[in-house]
Design a protein around this motif. Structure first.
Motif, PDB file in Angstrom:
ATOM      1  N   ALA A  69      -3.592   0.306  -3.437  1.00 16.61           N
ATOM      2  CA  ALA A  69      -2.386  -0.442  -3.098  1.00 16.61           C
ATOM      3  C   ALA A  69      -1.779  -1.006  -4.378  1.00 16.61           C
ATOM      4  O   ALA A  69      -2.479  -1.203  -5.372  1.00 16.61           O
ATOM      5  CB  ALA A  69      -2.733  -1.554  -2.126  1.00 16.61           C
ATOM      6  N   PRO A  70      -0.486  -1.289  -4.360  1.00 16.03           N
ATOM      7  CA  PRO A  70       0.165  -1.850  -5.543  1.00 16.03           C
ATOM      8  C   PRO A  70      -0.542  -3.117  -6.015  1.00 16.03           C
ATOM      9  O   PRO A  70      -0.779  -4.033  -5.215  1.00 16.03           O
ATOM     10  CB  PRO A  70       1.581  -2.157  -5.045  1.00 16.03           C
ATOM     11  CG  PRO A  70       1.789  -1.214  -3.923  1.00 16.03           C
ATOM     12  CD  PRO A  70       0.469  -1.057  -3.251  1.00 16.03           C
ATOM     13  N   GLY A  71      -0.903  -3.158  -7.287  1.00 18.25           N
ATOM     14  CA  GLY A  71      -1.523  -4.339  -7.851  1.00 18.25           C
ATOM     15  C   GLY A  71      -2.978  -4.542  -7.498  1.00 18.25           C
ATOM     16  O   GLY A  71      -3.561  -5.581  -7.832  1.00 18.25           O
ATOM     17  N   LYS A  72      -3.577  -3.564  -6.824  1.00 16.45           N
ATOM     18  CA  LYS A  72      -4.981  -3.708  -6.411  1.00 16.45           C
ATOM     19  C   LYS A  72      -5.825  -2.569  -6.971  1.00 16.45           C
ATOM     20  O   LYS A  72      -5.300  -1.547  -7.405  1.00 16.45           O
ATOM     21  CB  LYS A  72      -5.091  -3.742  -4.887  1.00 16.45           C
ATOM     22  CG  LYS A  72      -4.443  -4.958  -4.251  1.00 16.45           C
ATOM     23  CD  LYS A  72      -4.753  -5.028  -2.773  1.00 16.45           C
ATOM     24  CE  LYS A  72      -4.190  -6.290  -2.153  1.00 16.45           C
ATOM     25  NZ  LYS A  72      -4.500  -6.382  -0.697  1.00 16.45           N
ATOM     26  N   GLU A  73      -7.126  -2.758  -6.934  1.00 18.05           N
ATOM     27  CA  GLU A  73      -8.035  -1.713  -7.376  1.00 18.05           C
ATOM     28  C   GLU A  73      -8.156  -0.633  -6.305  1.00 18.05           C
ATOM     29  O   GLU A  73      -7.943  -0.878  -5.123  1.00 18.05           O
ATOM     30  CB  GLU A  73      -9.413  -2.304  -7.673  1.00 18.05           C
ATOM     31  CG  GLU A  73      -9.442  -3.222  -8.877  1.00 18.05           C
ATOM     32  CD  GLU A  73     -10.858  -3.617  -9.271  1.00 18.05           C
ATOM     33  OE1 GLU A  73     -10.993  -4.304 -10.298  1.00 18.05           O
ATOM     34  OE2 GLU A  73     -11.801  -3.228  -8.572  1.00 18.05           O
ATOM     35  N   ARG A  74      -8.526   0.536  -6.764  1.00 19.80           N
ATOM     36  CA  ARG A  74      -8.761   1.641  -5.840  1.00 19.80           C
ATOM     37  C   ARG A  74      -9.970   1.330  -4.960  1.00 19.80           C
ATOM     38  O   ARG A  74     -10.963   0.772  -5.427  1.00 19.80           O
ATOM     39  CB  ARG A  74      -9.003   2.928  -6.630  1.00 19.80           C
ATOM     40  CG  ARG A  74      -9.097   4.173  -5.788  1.00 19.80           C
ATOM     41  CD  ARG A  74      -9.166   5.408  -6.660  1.00 19.80           C
ATOM     42  NE  ARG A  74     -10.337   5.400  -7.510  1.00 19.80           N
ATOM     43  CZ  ARG A  74     -10.430   6.085  -8.659  1.00 19.80           C
ATOM     44  NH1 ARG A  74      -9.409   6.809  -9.063  1.00 19.80           N
ATOM     45  NH2 ARG A  74     -11.541   6.029  -9.368  1.00 19.80           N
ATOM     46  N   GLU A  75      -9.877   1.716  -3.692  1.00 18.45           N
ATOM     47  CA  GLU A  75     -10.985   1.485  -2.770  1.00 18.45           C
ATOM     48  C   GLU A  75     -11.276   2.738  -1.964  1.00 18.45           C
ATOM     49  O   GLU A  75     -10.376   3.549  -1.701  1.00 18.45           O
ATOM     50  CB  GLU A  75     -10.657   0.325  -1.812  1.00 18.45           C
ATOM     51  CG  GLU A  75      -9.468   0.572  -0.919  1.00 18.45           C
ATOM     52  CD  GLU A  75      -9.236  -0.540   0.106  1.00 18.45           C
ATOM     53  OE1 GLU A  75     -10.118  -1.411   0.247  1.00 18.45           O
ATOM     54  OE2 GLU A  75      -8.184  -0.522   0.766  1.00 18.45           O
ATOM     55  N   GLY A  76     -12.524   2.887  -1.569  1.00 12.87           N
ATOM     56  CA  GLY A  76     -12.899   4.017  -0.742  1.00 12.87           C
ATOM     57  C   GLY A  76     -12.470   3.799   0.694  1.00 12.87           C
ATOM     58  O   GLY A  76     -12.536   2.683   1.209  1.00 12.87           O
TER      59      GLY A  76
ATOM     60  N   ASP B 177      -2.050  -0.833   4.890  1.00 12.01           N
ATOM     61  CA  ASP B 177      -2.540   0.517   4.592  1.00 12.01           C
ATOM     62  C   ASP B 177      -1.672   1.210   3.532  1.00 12.01           C
ATOM     63  O   ASP B 177      -1.997   2.316   3.093  1.00 12.01           O
ATOM     64  CB  ASP B 177      -2.554   1.380   5.853  1.00 12.01           C
ATOM     65  CG  ASP B 177      -3.550   0.896   6.891  1.00 12.01           C
ATOM     66  OD1 ASP B 177      -3.192   0.912   8.084  1.00 12.01           O
ATOM     67  OD2 ASP B 177      -4.673   0.499   6.509  1.00 12.01           O
ATOM     68  N   THR B 178      -0.598   0.573   3.138  1.00 10.62           N
ATOM     69  CA  THR B 178       0.290   1.144   2.132  1.00 10.62           C
ATOM     70  C   THR B 178      -0.435   1.352   0.807  1.00 10.62           C
ATOM     71  O   THR B 178      -1.189   0.481   0.359  1.00 10.62           O
ATOM     72  CB  THR B 178       1.506   0.224   1.920  1.00 10.62           C
ATOM     73  OG1 THR B 178       2.299   0.227   3.111  1.00 10.62           O
ATOM     74  CG2 THR B 178       2.363   0.696   0.745  1.00 10.62           C
ATOM     75  N   GLY B 179      -0.188   2.495   0.190  1.00  5.89           N
ATOM     76  CA  GLY B 179      -0.780   2.779  -1.110  1.00  5.89           C
ATOM     77  C   GLY B 179      -0.752   4.251  -1.421  1.00  5.89           C
ATOM     78  O   GLY B 179      -0.272   5.063  -0.611  1.00  5.89           O
ATOM     79  N   VAL B 180      -1.252   4.585  -2.585  1.00  6.41           N
ATOM     80  CA  VAL B 180      -1.419   5.985  -2.951  1.00  6.41           C
ATOM     81  C   VAL B 180      -2.817   6.413  -2.491  1.00  6.41           C
ATOM     82  O   VAL B 180      -3.807   5.753  -2.797  1.00  6.41           O
ATOM     83  CB  VAL B 180      -1.281   6.195  -4.472  1.00  6.41           C
ATOM     84  CG1 VAL B 180      -1.501   7.669  -4.823  1.00  6.41           C
ATOM     85  CG2 VAL B 180       0.098   5.742  -4.940  1.00  6.41           C
TER      86      VAL B 180
END
Length: 122
Positions: free
Chosen positions: A40-47, A88-91
């Motif tokens: 998500a914008p401004g956050k770390e990648r998560e599984g 849930d928005t994100g890459v």
């Protein structure tokens, strides 16, 4: 050459659904653990979810809403996302680890796709 290509992202309203696809090439899907991750914008990648030939894991934040599946004949892994929320928005990225590896998160993944953007509006 190993490649993972994600598709299926887009803009959807809260409560809607999307199905992401991860087309893989350069290795035999059967023997690899395939994971979906998001950032998500401004956050770390998560599984988000992972599937292998013998196990699977899903993050608590998406349990009951997201389902991972694989079609070995098509060399494709899917992530069905229902009841989507703005958070849930994100890459969304798919990744592969193996061969002969069980599911995990970043620690077991060797190859990564470039991602597909999912935007959930409120």
């Amino acid at each position: 050459q190993v490649q993972l290509v994600e598709s299926g992202g887009g803009l959807v309203q809260a409560g809607g659904s999307l199905r992401l696809s991860c087309a893989v090439s350069g290795f035999t899907l059967d023997y690899y653990a395939i994971g979906w991750f998001r950032q998500a914008p401004g956050k770390e990648r998560e599984g988000v979810s992972c599937i292998s030939s013998s196990d699977g894991i899903t993050a608590d934040s998406v349990k009951g809403r997201f389902t991972i599946s694989r079609d070995n004949a098509k060399n494709t892994v899917y992530l069905q996302m229902n009841s989507l929320k703005p958070e849930d928005t994100g890459v969304y990225y798919c990744a592969a680890g193996g061969p002969f590896r069980l599911c995990g998160w970043d620690d077991v993944m060797d190859y990564w796709g470039k991602g597909t953007l999912v935007t959930v509006s409120s």
